[in-house]
Scaffold this motif. Structure first.
Motif, mmCIF file in Angstrom:
data_model
loop_
_atom_site.group_PDB
_atom_site.id
_atom_site.type_symbol
_atom_site.label_atom_id
_atom_site.label_comp_id
_atom_site.label_asym_id
_atom_site.label_seq_id
_atom_site.Cartn_x
_atom_site.Cartn_y
_atom_site.Cartn_z
ATOM 1 N N SER A 90 0.840 -1.194 0.000
ATOM 2 C CA SER A 90 0.000 0.000 0.000
ATOM 3 C C SER A 90 0.875 1.245 0.000
ATOM 4 C CB SER A 90 -0.914 -0.016 1.217
ATOM 5 O OG SER A 90 -1.411 1.264 1.486
ATOM 6 N N GLU A 91 0.557 2.196 -0.891
ATOM 7 C CA GLU A 91 1.321 3.435 -0.928
ATOM 8 C C GLU A 91 1.157 4.205 0.382
ATOM 9 O OE1 GLU A 91 0.513 5.850 -4.307
ATOM 10 O OE2 GLU A 91 1.674 7.561 -3.580
ATOM 11 N N LYS A 92 -0.054 4.185 0.915
ATOM 12 C CA LYS A 92 -0.303 4.894 2.172
ATOM 13 C C LYS A 92 0.534 4.309 3.297
ATOM 14 C CE LYS A 92 -4.112 6.289 5.219
ATOM 15 N NZ LYS A 92 -5.591 6.206 5.430
ATOM 16 N N LYS A 93 0.596 2.992 3.371
ATOM 17 C CA LYS A 93 1.381 2.334 4.420
ATOM 18 C C LYS A 93 2.874 2.562 4.192
ATOM 19 C CE LYS A 93 1.797 -2.098 6.811
ATOM 20 N NZ LYS A 93 1.321 -3.506 6.868
ATOM 21 N N PHE A 94 3.274 2.556 2.929
ATOM 22 C CA PHE A 94 4.678 2.804 2.554
ATOM 23 C C PHE A 94 5.126 4.182 3.050
ATOM 24 C CE2 PHE A 94 7.429 4.826 -0.657
ATOM 25 C CZ PHE A 94 8.516 3.959 -0.675
ATOM 26 N N LEU A 95 4.323 5.209 2.772
ATOM 27 C CA LEU A 95 4.675 6.569 3.174
ATOM 28 C C LEU A 95 4.601 6.745 4.685
ATOM 29 C CD1 LEU A 95 2.850 8.619 0.385
ATOM 30 C CD2 LEU A 95 5.302 8.172 0.598
ATOM 31 N N LYS A 96 3.640 6.082 5.314
ATOM 32 C CA LYS A 96 3.526 6.172 6.772
ATOM 33 C C LYS A 96 4.768 5.609 7.441
ATOM 34 C CE LYS A 96 0.512 4.890 10.650
ATOM 35 N NZ LYS A 96 -0.733 4.165 11.049
ATOM 36 N N HIS A 97 5.262 4.497 6.908
ATOM 37 C CA HIS A 97 6.458 3.871 7.482
ATOM 38 C C HIS A 97 7.683 4.775 7.304
ATOM 39 C CE1 HIS A 97 9.303 0.769 8.676
ATOM 40 N NE2 HIS A 97 9.977 1.018 7.562
ATOM 41 N N LEU A 98 7.864 5.316 6.108
ATOM 42 C CA LEU A 98 9.049 6.139 5.849
ATOM 43 C C LEU A 98 8.970 7.489 6.563
ATOM 44 C CD1 LEU A 98 9.719 5.463 2.054
ATOM 45 C CD2 LEU A 98 10.797 4.419 4.034
ATOM 46 N N SER A 99 7.753 7.963 6.847
ATOM 47 C CA SER A 99 7.598 9.250 7.530
ATOM 48 C C SER A 99 8.047 9.190 8.984
ATOM 49 C CB SER A 99 6.134 9.706 7.475
ATOM 50 O OG SER A 99 5.750 9.971 6.144
ATOM 51 N N LYS A 100 8.250 7.986 9.514
ATOM 52 C CA LYS A 100 8.747 7.860 10.886
ATOM 53 C C LYS A 100 10.135 8.466 11.035
ATOM 54 C CE LYS A 100 8.410 3.417 11.317
ATOM 55 N NZ LYS A 100 8.436 2.067 11.948
ATOM 56 N N TYR A 101 10.861 8.565 9.920
ATOM 57 C CA TYR A 101 12.252 9.029 9.996
ATOM 58 C C TYR A 101 12.394 10.512 9.658
ATOM 59 C CZ TYR A 101 12.618 3.992 9.790
ATOM 60 O OH TYR A 101 12.449 2.656 10.044
ATOM 61 N N GLY A 102 11.313 11.144 9.236
ATOM 62 C CA GLY A 102 11.383 12.566 8.937
ATOM 63 C C GLY A 102 10.325 12.975 7.929
ATOM 64 N N ASP A 103 10.248 14.269 7.655
ATOM 65 C CA ASP A 103 9.259 14.826 6.736
ATOM 66 C C ASP A 103 9.638 14.519 5.293
ATOM 67 O OD1 ASP A 103 7.066 16.463 5.877
ATOM 68 O OD2 ASP A 103 8.541 18.013 5.381
ATOM 69 N N ILE A 104 8.722 13.904 4.557
ATOM 70 C CA ILE A 104 8.951 13.568 3.149
ATOM 71 C C ILE A 104 8.526 14.758 2.285
ATOM 72 C CG2 ILE A 104 8.276 12.071 1.234
ATOM 73 C CD1 ILE A 104 7.935 9.813 3.260
ATOM 74 N N LYS A 105 9.458 15.271 1.501
ATOM 75 C CA LYS A 105 9.192 16.449 0.687
ATOM 76 C C LYS A 105 8.568 16.078 -0.656
ATOM 77 C CE LYS A 105 11.395 20.861 -0.232
ATOM 78 N NZ LYS A 105 12.647 21.630 -0.137
ATOM 79 N N LYS A 106 9.037 14.992 -1.243
ATOM 80 C CA LYS A 106 8.512 14.557 -2.549
ATOM 81 C C LYS A 106 8.796 13.076 -2.717
ATOM 82 C CE LYS A 106 8.723 15.483 -7.546
ATOM 83 N NZ LYS A 106 7.277 15.703 -7.719
ATOM 84 N N HIS A 107 7.920 12.389 -3.430
ATOM 85 C CA HIS A 107 8.176 10.990 -3.777
ATOM 86 C C HIS A 107 7.479 10.687 -5.097
ATOM 87 C CE1 HIS A 107 4.041 10.407 -2.383
ATOM 88 N NE2 HIS A 107 4.068 9.235 -3.000
ATOM 89 N N GLU A 125 19.425 14.670 7.841
ATOM 90 C CA GLU A 125 19.323 13.965 9.120
ATOM 91 C C GLU A 125 18.266 12.864 9.044
ATOM 92 O OE1 GLU A 125 19.459 17.230 8.785
ATOM 93 O OE2 GLU A 125 21.397 17.648 9.745
ATOM 94 N N SER A 126 17.196 13.126 8.290
ATOM 95 C CA SER A 126 16.151 12.114 8.122
ATOM 96 C C SER A 126 16.686 10.909 7.366
ATOM 97 C CB SER A 126 14.949 12.717 7.385
ATOM 98 O OG SER A 126 14.385 13.771 8.116
ATOM 99 N N VAL A 127 17.505 11.163 6.343
ATOM 100 C CA VAL A 127 18.112 10.066 5.592
ATOM 101 C C VAL A 127 19.021 9.251 6.499
ATOM 102 C CG1 VAL A 127 19.638 9.468 3.675
ATOM 103 C CG2 VAL A 127 17.981 11.319 3.411
ATOM 104 N N ALA A 128 19.815 9.940 7.314
ATOM 105 C CA ALA A 128 20.717 9.249 8.236
ATOM 106 C C ALA A 128 19.934 8.388 9.220
ATOM 107 C CB ALA A 128 21.575 10.273 8.976
ATOM 108 N N SER A 129 18.804 8.907 9.704
ATOM 109 C CA SER A 129 17.967 8.149 10.633
ATOM 110 C C SER A 129 17.405 6.903 9.978
ATOM 111 C CB SER A 129 16.830 9.043 11.138
ATOM 112 O OG SER A 129 15.943 8.323 11.954
ATOM 113 N N LEU A 130 16.955 7.048 8.731
ATOM 114 C CA LEU A 130 16.431 5.892 7.995
ATOM 115 C C LEU A 130 17.504 4.823 7.816
ATOM 116 C CD1 LEU A 130 14.141 5.870 4.908
ATOM 117 C CD2 LEU A 130 16.345 4.747 4.743
#
Length: 577
Positions: A90-107, A125-130
């Motif tokens: 699910s795209e929604k679940k995909f983005l929810k999971h990745l948003s745990k590491y920081g604000d997503i600007k574009k995908h 910093e979000s990339v480093a956290s991921l």
């Protein structure tokens, strides 16, 4: 003959019942910190109306230097990751999971060898956290090289909603990474209402998209992470079609390993009279250094670079390079380390494309036409290259009255001290400040320019004249070759030296046939909504009957005077009805 049929062409333009829209579709560059994207490609255009001084100022604000655009793109790429996904996630679940590491600007999603997503975060910093939470895969049947990168795979413990769900990553959400087939393009163009609109549609279908440009910079950034193991402050820059504004969807990705920005050069001596220097190895020549660097990095890409396959180290070429395929992006890549003249050529083409949007539109149309008829080829040989075709278009536009773009010598004369550039004794200087460049107000429509391009080269004296965009005029050939196009910067070189007489003769014959076809279409209207019969530019992309098309019989052609007489008669009848 040219003057006669263009007189007819102008009559037709005056008497035409359909009013052709004249509109410039400008490139929009969004600031990276205020918007979600930064555009580097330009939409197609029609006639450029003569603007006032206020409009000139707005245009100069719109235009930006290539190195500024590239710096923003690289900064974007550093905040991005590339993730292999599953269509059932699910795209929604995909983005929810990745948003745990920081604000997503574009995908966005695209298809290559499977489904992939490019995800840009607001901060590194979000990339480093991921990456801190990413796991090294465990496999039983083979050993894994523990090389960490920003190319990741998304694993799922269980299958989620079905593929048909509206909230899924399905085919319709994927961004195109290749241009449409020529047959599909012909159908699309046949439905347009004017040749100008056809040229617009072709440019929009072929030019690099915002997403494709982002992906190219991300691949460069991923390669930089590998090279940085040896040269921590290095930069890998795309050049050529990927960034000069003339790139077609699916074109190769040319990359330049830039070591000039590494700190420590020209450091002043300390007041104490002592200074520290890095202890380094030396080689016999700069070429030997380049070969050594590419050999080692090529080996690292081959052994450890995720997704990099088919690595070839072509180190004895005139410009040493490493060639490979990057499977996750689908790009064929060439990495060089000492190709500064090519970087300046990229800047020059970018500048010309920014000066007038008709430049890019005409280049896209001519390149597509050339590809459709085998004038160009991806296979090395005696064919005319895309770069040669682009220079021919630039030269043609310099020869208009008034000229649409300035000569390279004029751009050099406008240059300031900061623009001075000499590479290996080659003068590569030209102005970078757009406000210093004043363009003549030539308002010719794209339809007219396309016709004039074919007519110009159908009668060009290739047997004795050379094409030279530095001077903007024909010059006597310095050597006996079928086609001579002077390299803009390495002026002793002929960029079309590979072209043989057969290929040049075929190019000229195709130009003549294309002029004749456009002349015939001057009396024809578009074919209605169905677009069943190709016309205008669409007709030019179909197989033409010229020498060299084996198995096809050349159509007999009536004399030019008879064709023009027939054309005038049909116009007379049309005006009386």
């Amino acid at each position: 003959m040219a003057a006669s049929w263009f007189a007819v062409f102008r009559l037709r333009m005056r008497g035409k019942s359909v009013v052709v829209r004249h509109q410039v579709q400008n490139q929009v560059h969004n600031q990276v910190h205020n918007h979600t994207s930064v555009g580097t490609h330009v939409g197609a255009s029609h006639v450029q109306a003569a603007p006032d001084h206020h409009s000139d100022e707005k245009e100069n604000e719109r235009r930006r230097l290539l190195h500024v655009v590239q710096a923003e793109r690289r900064e974007q790429a550093e905040r991005s990751v590339l993730i292999s996904c599953h269509a059932t996630n699910s795209e929604k679940k995909f983005l929810k999971h990745l948003s745990k590491y920081g604000d997503i600007k574009k995908h966005f999603f695209y298809q290559s060898f499977g489904l992939y997503a490019v995800v840009e975060y607001s901060s590194q910093e979000s990339v480093a956290s991921l990456l801190e939470h990413a796991a090294i895969p465990t496999v039983n049947h083979e050993s894994v090289v523990p090389f960490k990168s920003r190319l990741l795979s998304l694993r799922s413990l269980a299958s989620v909603a079905s593929v048909g769900s509206a909230d899924q990553q399905s085919g319709q959400h994927c961004q195109p990474q290749t241009s449409p087939p020529i047959s599909e393009l012909i159908q699309r163009l046949s439905r347009e209402e004017s040749i100008d609109q056809q040229i617009t549609a072709l440019t929009e279908a072929y030019q690099l998209t915002e997403e494709n440009i982002r992906l190219r910079f991300l691949v460069c950034s991923l390669l930089k992470d590998i090279a940085a193991a040896y040269f921590p402050e290095c930069t890998i820059r795309p050049f050529g079609s990927s960034v000069n504004g003339f790139g077609k969807l699916g074109c190769d990705l040319d990359m330049f390993l830039d070591l000039d920005g590494i700190s420590g050069r020209n450091v002043k001596m300390h007041r104490s009279g002592l200074s520290l220097e890095y202890h380094m190895k030396s080689a016999n020549s700069e070429r030997a250094v380049t070969q050594s660097i590419l050999s080692v990095i090529g080996e690292c890409v081959d052994k450890f670079g995720p997704g990099c396959v088919g690595v070839q180290k072509i180190l004895n070429a005139r410009c040493p390079l490493v060639r490979f395929a990057h499977q996750p992006s689908g790009f064929q890549c060439d990495l060089t380390a000492n190709n500064r003249v090519a970087m300046k050529s990229t800047e020059l083409l970018y500048l010309y494309g920014e000066l007038d949007p008709r430049v890019r539109s005409l280049v896209f149309s001519v390149r597509c036409w050339a590809q459709a008829h085998g004038v160009t080829s991806r296979i090395p040989g005696a064919w005319i290259t895309n770069f040669s075709l682009t220079v021919m278009v630039l030269f043609f536009l310099q020869r208009r009255s008034p000229p649409i773009i300035p000569t390279l010598d004029h751009l050099r004369d406008l240059a300031g001290p900061a623009d001075k550039s000499v590479i290996e004794d080659n003068d590569c200087t030209f102005v970078s400040d757009f406000s210093k460049i004043h363009i003549h107000r030539n308002t010719a429509a794209m339809e007219q320019l396309l016709c004039e391009f074919f007519d110009f080269y159908a009668s060009f004296a290739f047997n004795k004249m050379s094409i030279n965009i530095r001077k903007g005029k024909e010059q006597n050939k310095p050597e006996v070759v079928p086609l001579h196009i002077q390299n803009p910067f390495e002026t002793s070189l002929n960029i079309s030296k590979n072209v043989n007489s057969t290929q040049l003769d075929r190019f000229v014959a195709l130009c003549r046939e294309s002029v004749w076809l456009l002349q015939q279409s001057a009396t024809n209207s578009p074919n209605g909504e169905s677009g069943a019969t190709p016309w205008g530019l669409a007709a030019l992309l179909q197989p033409l009957q010229v020498p060299g098309n084996k198995g096809r019989k050349r159509r007999s052609r009536e004399p030019a005077s008879e064709r023009i007489k027939s054309l005038l008669e049909s116009l007379k009848i049309k005006n009386q009805s």
